[in-house]
Design an enzyme around this catalytic site. Structure first.
Site, mmCIF file in Angstrom:
data_model
loop_
_atom_site.group_PDB
_atom_site.id
_atom_site.type_symbol
_atom_site.label_atom_id
_atom_site.label_comp_id
_atom_site.label_asym_id
_atom_site.label_seq_id
_atom_site.Cartn_x
_atom_site.Cartn_y
_atom_site.Cartn_z
ATOM 1 C CG ASP A 10 41.438 39.533 35.707
ATOM 2 O OD1 ASP A 10 42.441 38.418 35.478
ATOM 3 O OD2 ASP A 10 41.231 39.950 37.091
ATOM 4 C CG ASP A 12 43.053 35.266 40.275
ATOM 5 O OD1 ASP A 12 42.376 34.130 40.234
ATOM 6 O OD2 ASP A 12 44.150 35.071 39.601
ATOM 7 C CG ASP A 125 40.619 42.856 39.877
ATOM 8 O OD1 ASP A 125 41.037 42.301 38.783
ATOM 9 O OD2 ASP A 125 40.912 42.404 41.124
#
Length: 165
Positions: A10, A12, A125
């Site tokens: 990922d 961000d 996240d």
């Protein structure tokens, strides 16, 4: 065709420090409990800083970790752009090239449903945008036991039997 396992990263919150940059830019907004999913932040980005995604700093140890992981896995960046901000699409691509150069060149996939992709691992996240439907293993960045990049490298090296220098 590569025989390496496929690992998605990922952007961000995993490679790019979205939260730190948002807090720095938005210190005038009080009570930012969830920066990544906060409508005030999204509104500010749309209205005041349309190239927010091009300005994100790296997460600590992200570059070093991607360099190590690229030796053992076929890497791709899997990111969800802001639908209401067309600039986020191009800025994410530019950011990847500026921060990682040839390591992740032509390896960016933009989607709002990460569960559609096939692969062995997804380091993310959060559990949104289809992450919970990803068929491989979700490594939840920032949550125990994967609090940081060093913990993730240690886990993957032990699981897939490669040496962490």
């Amino acid at each position: 065709m590569s025989s390496k396992k496929i690992l998605y990263l990922d952007m961000d919150g995993v490679l790019a420090d979205y939260s730190a940059h948002a807090l720095e830019e938005l210190n005038e907004i009080e009570h930012l409990d969830n920066v990544e999913n906060n409508e005030l932040v999204k509104e500010w980005i749309r209205d005041k800083n349309r190239h927010f995604y091009a300005q994100l700093p790296l997460v600590k140890d992200a570059l070093k970790s991607v360099e190590i992981l690229s030796e053992h896995y076929e890497l791709y960046v899997l990111s969800t752009p802001m639908w209401t901000l067309p600039e986020s699409y191009s800025d994410k691509r530019i950011w990847i090239e500026e921060k990682f150069g040839n390591l992740l060149k032509k390896k960016l996939i933009l989607t709002h449903n990460k569960g559609l992709l096939k692969g062995d691992y997804l380091i993310d996240d959060r559990k949104v945008h289809g992450v919970s439907k990803f068929e491989g293993e979700h490594i939840w960045f920032g949550q125990a036991p994967f609090e940081n990049w060093n913990a993730i490298l240690q886990y993957l090296s032990e699981k897939d039997h490669w040496q962490l220098n």
